[in-house]
Every structure is written in structure tokens, then in C-alpha cells.
Design an enzyme around this catalytic site. Structure first.
Site, PDB file in Angstrom:
ATOM      1  CB  CYS A 156     120.056 -18.567  80.450  1.00 29.89           C
ATOM      2  SG  CYS A 156     120.783 -17.091  81.188  1.00 29.89           S
ATOM      3  CG  HIS A 287     116.127 -17.972  75.667  1.00 28.03           C
ATOM      4  ND1 HIS A 287     116.220 -18.507  76.935  1.00 28.03           N
ATOM      5  CD2 HIS A 287     117.143 -17.074  75.566  1.00 28.03           C
ATOM      6  CE1 HIS A 287     117.247 -17.965  77.568  1.00 28.03           C
ATOM      7  NE2 HIS A 287     117.824 -17.084  76.764  1.00 28.03           N
ATOM      8  CG  HIS A 322     116.410 -14.528  81.733  1.00 25.88           C
ATOM      9  ND1 HIS A 322     116.354 -15.861  82.092  1.00 25.88           N
ATOM     10  CD2 HIS A 322     117.363 -14.450  80.754  1.00 25.88           C
ATOM     11  CE1 HIS A 322     117.220 -16.546  81.373  1.00 25.88           C
ATOM     12  NE2 HIS A 322     117.840 -15.714  80.552  1.00 25.88           N
TER      13      HIS A 322
END
Length: 403
Positions: A156, A287, A322
Site C-alpha cells: 500500500c 493514509h 483503498h
């Protein structure tokens, strides 16, 4: 501005909020989550069923070559974002020195369907897609074939890692023009993994809310054209942002969970803005996955780095989910657009719920900042990989080097 300063001259983005920078920005300013039941693969055997899937319902979908989705969903998104970034930078006739692509599972989403169909038909396991259809090969061929093209697979944090590597190449004099970004399509493998980990929300991703209960997956791609300031000036390019700095740390704490103290994240954030005072940061693109542990750790780091009055912070994952390896590349484009429009992105998804994490949720506009000169892009990954990139308004960077 110093000649080897890395500057961003082109932006391209494909996301569930909108395809193309204009549609994307409009989507980020509206509290319209882009989640729907997944149509790409079956989810009947799972407790979770929604994601930020891209399709004809997505604003700007005509920018994607839909006829090529069958040949590789991840690569098709990547090529659409890549074309926009190249056109935005005006480098159609310029050969880049390197292409860097962040991803997590790469072409996995494109293998899953044929394999599942073959197994259901009892015909065994089909072979992999040919090299001519791979993500890396299609991108390399698209930009000229002879340009070195690397995949960066730090989960990620991969999009930010691609941008950081581009910054290093430019600053060291090893390159003058680098195309960097990320691409990811929703795969059943990732969907099942997060569902089995009990890390997914049911219907809404709510970063930093006291009622947050998990993430939702998304997909898409984004690319940025990064050049040396001298190269950009020589061709009279429009500079979207300058790279103010970056930070890399590793918690080495747990394979999946973040260090709850946030210490490693805080060190990465401080490193990314080491050339400035923390009070200069006007916005933090978080994030912010919406999981209880991740948001708490990021908030702990935020409180370590910033004193009152703290900068506004928000996570766009509340709207688009995400997108793993593409996430921080998409968010880097969002940061550049925040600088361009001089307007933060509201923290959607709170829905009236409180946040006891001590953060200052962004509300849109300038959030009391006289000017948005410096923004911070956070991205963290499994294994405790922490990456942060500071982006500065180009005029502010010029002022900083001439005063």
C-alpha cells in the site's frame, strides 16, 4: 529554484471518484461515496460485498478504453492515467528516462477469471497471461519499448515509493524525466484476504471516526511526470508542484498491524518536511484506511509531529476506498490538486460522529490557512513500511530559494 529540484509537471488519474483530473477533483469535493456491490467476481461466500469499483457509472469513464479491459484491467487503467499525465505535461515528444509503477498484486485480477472458469469447467488450471499482456510490458510498450520500466511492489506504500524513487533519480542527476505512479484493479484474492482478516467495513469507510469499522477496497491508477527544475524550465513547462522532501521508515513491528505508538510514522513525516517548519504544513492527505488500529497509529504520529494549531487532515479513502498499490499515487495527484485549487479535501464519512483521536478533520476551503504552500502525503503498508512525501506550491519553492 535549484536546477536538480524534482518538480511535477503532469498529472493523470483514474479513480472511482472520477476519471481525469477535473472529474476526480469534483468527486473529491462531494460527499458521494463511490461504493457498490462488486460485479467482477462472486462474493456470495463472504460477509462483505461492496467496493469502489470503476465502470460506466464512473464520471469520465469514456476516457478508458473499455474494449481493452478484458486484456488487462490494471493495465488499461494505467494507460488511461498515463496518457493524461503525458498530455498534461506536454512531453509527448520527450523520451522519459524511467517509468516506475507501484502495484500490490499486479495482474492477479486479470488471471483470476480465466482460472476460476477453467476450474469450474473441470478443464484444469490455465496458463498465465502471456508476457505481451502483462502490466509492465503493456506500459513499457506504450511509452516506447526501450524505456526501462520497473514495478515497485511495496504493497500500500508502492505509489509513494515510486514517487520517492523518481525524486532520488532526478535529484542525483541520474534522470531528467521520470514517469511514476501506481495501478491496481480489484482482485478477489485481495478482497477475500481483507474480508477474512475482518478488516473490511460493511457499507461505508469512515476514516478517523469513533464509529469506524474497517476499510473498503477500491481500484484505479495515477501517474505523475517528475522532471528536474532545469529540464522543465528549458521547455517552459507548467510546474504543478515541487517535491519538498520524503521520509522512509520501517516499524518492523508486525506483519500486518501498525506500531500503535506511531513513532515510525512520525519519523517519516518529519523527514518529509525536514526542510520546513511543521507549522508550514497546510494540509495532510492521510493514509486513513478506516480501520481502528491504522487510524489510531496515524493520529498518534500526527500529534507527535504537529503542535497546535494543527493542520487539517483527511483521507479520500472515505469516497473511493483503498486501491492498495495505486492508493498513494492517486493521493499524490490529490495533493497536487489541493495546491492548484488552494482548497483542502473535506474529511467525508464522519457523518456527525465524533473523533476522539485528537486530529483536526479538514472541512474544505483553505481551513483558515492564508495560503496552501506545503502539503504532506502519507502512505503506510504491511510490514511497517512507512512513506511520506511533501509537496510544495511551486511559487513558494521559488521564494524559498531566492530569499
Amino acid at each position: 529554484m535549484i536546477a536538480r529540484t524534482p518538480v511535477v509537471t503532469g498529472l493523470g488519474v483514474v479513480s472511482a471518484a472520477g476519471i481525469g483530473a477535473g472529474n476526480f477533483w469534483l468527486g473529491l469535493q462531494r460527499d458521494t461515496p463511490r461504493f457498490r456491490e462488486v460485479s467482477l467476481f462472486p462474493t456470495d461466500d463472504l460477509p462483505n460485498h461492496v467496493a469502489g469499483e470503476i465502470g460506466p457509472w464512473t464520471p469520465g469513464f469514456d476516457r478508458v478504453d473499455a474494449d481493452q479491459l478484458h486484456a488487462g484491467r490494471t493495465a488499461t487503467f494505467a494507460l488511461a492515467a498515463l496518457d493524461e499525465a503525458i498530455a498534461d505535461a506536454g512531453i509527448g515528444g520527450v523520451r522519459p528516462d524511467r517509468v516506475l509503477v507501484g502495484t500490490t498484486v499486479g495482474d492477479v485480477a486479470d488471471h483470476e477469471g480465466p482460472r476460476r472458469e477453467a476450474m469450474q469447467a473441470g478443464s484444469g488450471r490455465p496458463g498465465s497471461l502471456s508476457l505481451d499482456e502483462s502490466l509492465r510490458t503493456r506500459i513499457a510498450r506504450h511509452v516506447g519499448g526501450s524505456v526501462p520500466t520497473d514495478l515497485i511492489v511495496t504493497a500500500c506504500a508502492a505509489g509513494n515509493m515510486a514517487l520517492i524513487r523518481a525524486t532520488q533519480l532526478i535529484a542525483s542527476g541520474s534522470a531528467n524525466v521520470v514517469i511514476c505512479g501506481g495501478a491496481e484493479a480489484i482482485s478477489r484474492m485481495a478482497f477475500v484476504g481483507f474480508s477474512r482478516m475482518r478488516g473490511m467495513a460493511q457499507e461505508r469507510c469512515r476514516p478517523f471516526s469513533d464509529e469506524r469499522d474497517g476499510l473498503l477496497l477500491g481500484e484505479g491508477s495515477a501517474f505523475l511526470i517528475v522532471e528536474s527544475a532545469a529540464h522543465a524550465a528549458a521547455r517552459d513547462a507548467t510546474v504543478r508542484a515541487t517535491i519538498a522532501g520524503y521520509g522512509l521508515t520501517c516499524d518492523a513491528k508486525h506483519p500486518a498491524a501498525p506500531d500503535p505508538s506511531g513513532d515510525g510514522v512520525a519519523r517519516a513525516m518529519k523527514s518529509a518536511i525536514a526542510a520546513a517548519d511543521p507549522s508550514e504544513v497546510a494540509y495532510v492527505c492521510a493514509h486513513g484506511t478506516g480501520t481502528p488500529q491504522n487510524d489510531a497509529a496515524e493520529a498518534a504520529a500526527y500529534l507527535q509531529v504537529f503542535a497546535e494549531p494543527r493542520p487539517p487532515i483527511s483521507s479520500i479513502k472515505a469516497l473511493i476506498g483503498h486501491s492498495l498499490g495505486a492508493a498513494s499515487a492517486i493521493e499524490a495527484v490529490a495533493c497536487a490538486l489541493v495546491i492548484k485549487h488552494q482548497q483542502t479535501i473535506p474529511q467525508w464519512g464522519l457523518d456527525g460522529a465524533s473523533t476522539s483521536l485528537g486530529i483536526r478533520p479538514a472541512t474544505g476551503g483553505r481551513d483558515d490557512a492564508a495560503q496552501i504552500d506545503l502539503v504532506l502525503n502519507n502512505a503506510f503498508a504491511f510490514g511497517g513500511n512507512n512513506t511520506c512525501v511533501g509537496l510544495r506550491r511551486p511559487e513558494a519553492a521559488l521564494e524559498a530559494t531566492t530569499t
